[in-house]
Motif scaffolding. Structure first.
Motif, PDB file in Angstrom:
ATOM      1  N   GLN A   1       0.842  -1.200   0.000  1.00  0.00           N
ATOM      2  CA  GLN A   1       0.000   0.000   0.000  1.00  0.00           C
ATOM      3  C   GLN A   1       0.879   1.253   0.000  1.00  0.00           C
ATOM      4  N   VAL A   2       0.404   2.249  -0.720  1.00  0.00           N
ATOM      5  CA  VAL A   2       1.145   3.515  -0.780  1.00  0.00           C
ATOM      6  C   VAL A   2       0.588   4.437   0.296  1.00  0.00           C
ATOM      7  N   ILE A   3       1.477   4.925   1.153  1.00  0.00           N
ATOM      8  CA  ILE A   3       0.998   5.825   2.207  1.00  0.00           C
ATOM      9  C   ILE A   3       1.410   7.252   1.870  1.00  0.00           C
ATOM     10  N   ALA A   4       0.571   8.181   2.252  1.00  0.00           N
ATOM     11  CA  ALA A   4       0.856   9.597   1.974  1.00  0.00           C
ATOM     12  C   ALA A   4       1.611  10.189   3.156  1.00  0.00           C
ATOM     13  N   PRO A   5       2.535  11.106   2.890  1.00  0.00           N
ATOM     14  CA  PRO A   5       3.216  11.774   4.012  1.00  0.00           C
ATOM     15  C   PRO A   5       2.184  12.506   4.869  1.00  0.00           C
ATOM     16  N   PRO A   6       2.406  12.619   6.177  1.00  0.00           N
ATOM     17  CA  PRO A   6       1.421  13.305   7.015  1.00  0.00           C
ATOM     18  C   PRO A   6       1.320  14.785   6.637  1.00  0.00           C
TER      19      PRO A   6
ATOM     20  N   PHE B   1       4.230  17.715   6.506  1.00  0.00           N
ATOM     21  CA  PHE B   1       5.508  17.009   6.596  1.00  0.00           C
ATOM     22  C   PHE B   1       6.648  17.838   6.003  1.00  0.00           C
TER      23      PHE B   1
ATOM     24  N   VAL C   1      10.006  19.308   7.808  1.00  0.00           N
ATOM     25  CA  VAL C   1      11.359  18.964   7.341  1.00  0.00           C
ATOM     26  C   VAL C   1      12.150  20.232   7.046  1.00  0.00           C
TER      27      VAL C   1
ATOM     28  N   GLY D   1       7.120  11.587  -0.734  1.00  0.00           N
ATOM     29  CA  GLY D   1       6.321  10.361  -0.890  1.00  0.00           C
ATOM     30  C   GLY D   1       7.182   9.108  -0.928  1.00  0.00           C
TER      31      GLY D   1
ATOM     32  N   VAL E   1       9.008   8.492   2.520  1.00  0.00           N
ATOM     33  CA  VAL E   1       8.122   8.048   3.604  1.00  0.00           C
ATOM     34  C   VAL E   1       7.701   6.597   3.358  1.00  0.00           C
ATOM     35  N   ASN E   2       7.411   6.277   2.109  1.00  0.00           N
ATOM     36  CA  ASN E   2       6.998   4.899   1.798  1.00  0.00           C
ATOM     37  C   ASN E   2       8.121   3.893   1.995  1.00  0.00           C
TER      38      ASN E   2
ATOM     39  N   ALA F   1       7.643   6.174  10.399  1.00  0.00           N
ATOM     40  CA  ALA F   1       8.139   6.336   9.021  1.00  0.00           C
ATOM     41  C   ALA F   1       8.356   7.812   8.710  1.00  0.00           C
TER      42      ALA F   1
ATOM     43  N   ALA G   1      11.851   9.409   7.752  1.00  0.00           N
ATOM     44  CA  ALA G   1      12.029  10.132   6.483  1.00  0.00           C
ATOM     45  C   ALA G   1      12.592  11.526   6.748  1.00  0.00           C
TER      46      ALA G   1
END
Lengths: 112, 187
Positions: free
Chosen positions: A12-17, A20, A24, B30, B33-34, B46, B50
């Motif tokens: 599954q592909v998760i999206a950055p919160p 984010f 950073v 993206g 993080v993945n 994660a 990242a």
């Protein structure tokens, strides 16, 4: 493609919160505003070790201030040194270099 | 990914324009993080991993020599961060025991498909580090051995050997789950 490939490929592909990249960049800007870390002074360490070795040799063999027994011992040591084969010297040198390389690698691993 | 955009951003950052790093973050948040998630299987962790990886990339930018593509170099730096993190953290799941118990009890047959797949992915976390990393990178790079081996910094042959060994371990540990026919238990 077997079952294992299929399952591990279909991760599954998760999206950055949310926020984010902002977080950073805040950390990056803070990092960028800090002075660069001072690198470990290896050159000074090598110079100091070389100076210590030279000083030890000079004090042991050439100083007029050393007591007579030291001189005698030193001559004995020098004579013993003559009996050390080149193979032993090579092994010892390799050991020293390996030790230095290991120390440097360990420091890099700790710093990374 | 736009290599030209990355390169111009890198050059700007190295020249002192720290804000140019934002473009890199936005383009790569993206994937990073993945990738981090595949190492820890925890969304919050994660994101933290990242972020650490981006900081490490930022610090290391002056050492980027443009001998490889920026993406290859950055994924390699990030992989090192994730590997270090994953090796420090013990997987939360007991993994093998739990999976074996479930499989032995034949409960595997009634597991929902998604749960079953998640068990498989989490079992990857229970592999020894070098096999786990090989599996994670191989599937992250869509089964591209060359790119996975570059990211891990190992020869392609080494990666293939690790993948073979990892697959063997996984198949043994998940035998009952993947193939519901009766099989002898793992020794």
């Amino acid at each position: 493609m077997d079952e294992l490939d299929r399952i591990l490929s279909e991760e599954q592909v998760i999206a950055p919160p949310p926020g984010f990249s902002r977080r950073v960049m805040a950390a990056v800007l803070e990092e960028g505003s800090m002075p660069a870390p001072i690198p470990f002074p290896w050159h000074y360490v090598y110079a100091a070790l070389a100076a210590m070795a030279v000083a030890t040799l000079v004090c042991t063999f050439f100083s007029p201030l050393v007591p007579a027994w030291t001189l005698t011992r030193s001559l004995e040591l020098a004579a013993a040194g003559d009996r050390i084969g080149p193979g032993v010297v090579a092994w010892a040198s390799s050991g020293v270099f390996a030790l230095i390389a290991l120390a440097r690698y360990s420091l890099r691993a700790v710093e990374s | 990914m736009d290599t030209d955009q990355d390169l111009s951003a890198v050059r700007a950052v190295v020249a002192g324009d720290v804000s140019a790093f934002e473009g890199i973050v936005k383009r790569w948040e993206g994937p990073l993080v993945n990738l981090a998630y595949r190492f820890c299987r925890d969304r919050a962790q994660a994101a933290d991993m990242a972020q650490d990886a981006f900081l490490k990339v930022f610090r290391a930018l002056p050492s980027f020599r443009e001998e490889s593509t920026f993406s290859t170099w950055m994924i390699s730096v990030a992989t090192n961060v994730f590997r270090s993190h994953a090796r420090r953290v013990v997987p939360e799941i007991s993994g093998l025991d739990a999976v074996t118990d479930v499989a032995d009890a034949r409960e595997a047959q009634v597991l929902q498909r998604s749960t079953r797949e998640e068990v498989v992915r989490r079992t990857v976390q229970t592999l020894p580090a070098k096999y786990r990393e090989a599996v994670v990178l191989f599937y992250f790079h869509e089964m591209n051995v060359a790119r996975a081996s570059e990211s891990l910094g190992v020869a392609q042959g080494t990666l293939k050997a690790r993948l073979h060994r990892a697959r063997g371990l996984l198949e043994r540990r998940l035998r009952s789950l993947l193939d519901p026919r009766p099989e002898p238990k793992e020794a």
